[in-house]
Design a protein around this motif. Structure first.
Motif, short mmCIF file in Angstrom:
data_model
loop_
_atom_site.label_atom_id
_atom_site.label_comp_id
_atom_site.label_asym_id
_atom_site.label_seq_id
_atom_site.Cartn_x
_atom_site.Cartn_y
_atom_site.Cartn_z
N TYR A 59 20.48 74.32 16.93
CA TYR A 59 20.02 73.42 15.88
C TYR A 59 21.15 72.53 15.36
N ALA A 60 22.31 73.13 15.07
CA ALA A 60 23.38 72.40 14.39
C ALA A 60 24.47 71.90 15.31
N ASN A 74 22.55 66.82 11.57
CA ASN A 74 22.47 68.28 11.43
C ASN A 74 23.84 68.93 11.56
#
Length: 118
Positions: A54-55, A5
């Protein structure tokens, strides 16, 4: 999955910035300012922290992440010091990163002896 990700999000950010540079007449300095300001605005709106969760480094390392750090520092300093925090928060939040960049670039210049372009 965290590494994947971070890789694809960071790559996407870089690709979008490259397209922006290639397809518009914006100079690199203006694009950099646009990225930092966009990161601060996205942080203010509350969109950037979930993006970082998330990343990971794919979202926190590019210049958008620098804007996020500036916003976090200003918000914390405003909560602690009131109006004066507006002027001091960004500096305290990013001091370590900026100092490291300056020190390591200076050391690199001592090792590699850069020359001016003519």
């Amino acid at each position: 999955m965290d590494y994947f990700n971070a890789f694809w999000v960071g790559g996407l950010i870089c690709a979008l910035v490259q397209i922006l540079l290639d397809k518009t007449k914006l100079l690199p300095g203006r694009v950099m300012v646009l990225l930092v300001c966009s990161g601060a605005v996205l942080s203010f709106l509350g969109f950037y922290q979930p993006f970082i969760e998330y990343a990971g480094a794919g979202a926190s390392v590019p210049l958008l992440g620098f804007g996020n750090i500036l916003w976090k520092g200003m918000k914390k300093a405003i909560d602690e010091n009131g109006f004066l925090g507006l002027f001091t928060g960004g500096f305290t939040a990013c001091a370590v990163g900026v100092s490291a960049a300056l020190i390591f670039s200076y050391l690199a210049s001592l090792i590699f002896h850069p020359k001016m372009k003519e």
